[in-house]
Scaffold this active site. Structure first.
Site, PDB file in Angstrom:
ATOM      1  N   PHE A  24       0.862  -1.188   0.000  1.00 54.92           N
ATOM      2  CA  PHE A  24       0.000   0.000   0.000  1.00 54.92           C
ATOM      3  C   PHE A  24       0.891   1.228   0.000  1.00 54.92           C
ATOM      4  O   PHE A  24       1.624   1.478   0.956  1.00 54.92           O
ATOM      5  CB  PHE A  24      -0.960   0.058   1.197  1.00 54.92           C
ATOM      6  CG  PHE A  24      -1.858   1.263   1.115  1.00 54.92           C
ATOM      7  CD1 PHE A  24      -3.021   1.234   0.350  1.00 54.92           C
ATOM      8  CD2 PHE A  24      -1.515   2.463   1.720  1.00 54.92           C
ATOM      9  CE1 PHE A  24      -3.826   2.364   0.219  1.00 54.92           C
ATOM     10  CE2 PHE A  24      -2.312   3.603   1.588  1.00 54.92           C
ATOM     11  CZ  PHE A  24      -3.470   3.546   0.836  1.00 54.92           C
ATOM     12  N   ASP A  78       9.201   2.919   2.157  1.00 49.33           N
ATOM     13  CA  ASP A  78       8.011   3.712   2.449  1.00 49.33           C
ATOM     14  C   ASP A  78       7.722   3.572   3.945  1.00 49.33           C
ATOM     15  O   ASP A  78       7.168   2.573   4.387  1.00 49.33           O
ATOM     16  CB  ASP A  78       6.831   3.230   1.600  1.00 49.33           C
ATOM     17  CG  ASP A  78       5.571   4.047   1.872  1.00 49.33           C
ATOM     18  OD1 ASP A  78       5.540   4.790   2.875  1.00 49.33           O
ATOM     19  OD2 ASP A  78       4.609   3.922   1.087  1.00 49.33           O
ATOM     20  N   LYS A 125       2.207  11.308   7.241  1.00 47.81           N
ATOM     21  CA  LYS A 125       1.327  11.042   8.386  1.00 47.81           C
ATOM     22  C   LYS A 125       1.766  11.774   9.664  1.00 47.81           C
ATOM     23  O   LYS A 125       1.497  12.953   9.790  1.00 47.81           O
ATOM     24  CB  LYS A 125       1.201   9.530   8.591  1.00 47.81           C
ATOM     25  CG  LYS A 125       0.448   8.897   7.416  1.00 47.81           C
ATOM     26  CD  LYS A 125      -0.138   7.539   7.671  1.00 47.81           C
ATOM     27  CE  LYS A 125      -1.129   7.197   6.568  1.00 47.81           C
ATOM     28  NZ  LYS A 125      -0.794   6.027   5.788  1.00 47.81           N
TER      29      LYS A 125
END
Ligand SMILES: *Cc1c(COP(=O)(O)O)cnc(C)c1O
Length: 400
Positions: A140, A225, A254
């Site tokens: 993802f 990531d 985030k």
């Protein structure tokens, strides 16, 4: 308005691209959030790890208000007095050489893809338009067209094509598959240190070290990531530290703003981001003074308040106690730091969604990922008493 009124209006006017739990939140503090009726819940999702510092951290809120009343956006056409500080603080903290600030995580991923392609052509000497990037099954990395083009989640891809070429998918956790997939056209391997959305999938011991060696041996850029695993979530500042390696490019987002604002960044060695020249990449909001001021304070409180250490400590305690729960529904409990998951058997009498709905009634908010996994990722400021509160409720759902 009542809860049902909010739901009805959202249903009528909003695109149905999410299926939220039916709780309407209006306030947050630390690990706690409150709904419009005043019910209190522990947030065990932390906005997919964007609020690692806890909801409405007062220090971050303070600097946000101050900066918002002074200067918010200059565009990168001019300089501002926050960006240089963010660059320097981020590089020192993460031992990086260069930073490129963006807004959403997906934009950081897109930036990395563009940068490693350019590096491939201009540095490695890959033939024009032949660059390949290797990624993993069940990845993802975000929701843009380029990114979903190399997703293996049917639901994320279906009927959104045609997709951007130049990606090759291999199994996650299989270093041999990486070695076999590399060709003279390979410019990068992009991977999550722990696959978050896939259900907190932890690769076999030594995987990342092998990956690091393979990438170095074949002159392939290793892109980690860490948008979800980074900034303390797994009990280290960056998850790569568990394996004692350093990526060439690291993506963070985030929690970089503590949940106040979309801020992401590509952290890089000199070679990759060093190739970008004026006009070749950008973002109107990327690196704006409000984002920089918020990110600086979000990093500062993460370090000063020892949230990374707390994540390691509370995470280990949470996981060890969770593993004592006796239930035939549970297939596996796994985690690292405060990134924890319970995976149910496929024939479990209770679905992951139902577990989340029952936990909500007991004052715990969490979210299933796919059909069988429930993720627990509370803010990193959680105390032992709060972990115990959470454990009691999880136990009461499974042991009844
Ligand atoms: C959330 C996430 C992204 C995308 O971030 P957005 O801010 O939602 O675009 C990318 N990679 C990982 C690992 C993520 O968890």
């Amino acid at each position: 308005m009542k809860t049902q009124d909010y739901i009805d209006i959202e249903d009528q006017y909003g695109a149905h691209n999410y299926k939220p739990l039916d709780v309407v939140l209006s306030k947050g503090k630390g690990v706690w959030v409150w709904d419009i009726d005043g019910n209190k819940y522990m947030d065990c999702l932390s906005a997919y790890s964007a609020v690692n510092q806890g909801h409405c951290h007062p220090q971050i809120g303070k600097v946000m208000v101050e900066q918002a009343s002074r200067l918010t956006l200059t565009s990168r056409a001019f300089r501002n007095d926050q960006l240089a500080h963010l660059y320097e603080e981020l590089c020192k903290l993460t031992r990086s050489h260069k930073v490129l600030p963006m807004n959403s995580g997906a934009e950081a991923v897109e930036t990395a893809i563009k940068s490693v392609r350019k590096w491939g052509y201009e540095h490695k000497g890959v033939e024009p338009d032949k660059a390949e990037i290797i990624v993993c099954e069940n990845n993802f990395h975000g929701r843009t067209l380029t990114i979903i083009g190399f997703s293996t989640d049917e639901n994320a891809r279906k009927n959104f094509g045609p997709f951007v070429p130049g990606f090759k998918v291999i199994p996650f956790g299989d270093a041999k598959a990486l070695e076999d997939a590399i060709t003279p056209h390979t410019v990068a391997f992009m991977v999550e240190p722990i696959q978050g959305e896939a259900g907190v999938i932890i690769p076999p011991e030594g995987y990342l070290r092998q990956v690091r060696e393979i990438c170095t041996a074949h002159n392939v850029v290793l892109v980690l990531d860490e948008i979800q695993t980074g900034l303390g979530r797994t009990g280290k500042l960056l998850a790569e530290e568990h394996d004692g390696i350093e990526a060439d490019l690291t993506l963070i987002g985030k929690a970089l703003s503590g949940g106040y604002y979309p801020v992401s960044a590509v952290l890089s060695n000199q070679a990759v981001l060093g190739l970008l020249k004026p006009g070749q990449h950008g973002s109107t909001f990327g690196g704006n003074p409000l984002a920089c001021a918020v990110a600086r304070r979000a990093l500062d409180v993460l370090v000063k308040e020892k949230m990374v250490e707390n994540s390691a400590k509370m995470g280990a305690y949470f996981l060890s106690r969770l593993k004592l729960i006796q239930s035939t529904a549970i297939k596996e409990i796994r985690g690292r730091g405060l990134m924890i998951a319970i995976e149910l058997h496929t024939d479990s009498p209770i679905s992951a969604r139902q577990v989340c709905e029952q936990l909500m009634l007991k004052g715990i908010l969490c979210k299933e990922t796919h059909t069988y996994t429930i993720r627990f990722a509370p803010p990193l400021v959680i105390t032992k008493d709060e972990v115990d509160f959470c454990l009691d409720r999880i136990r009461s759902v499974f042991e009844k």
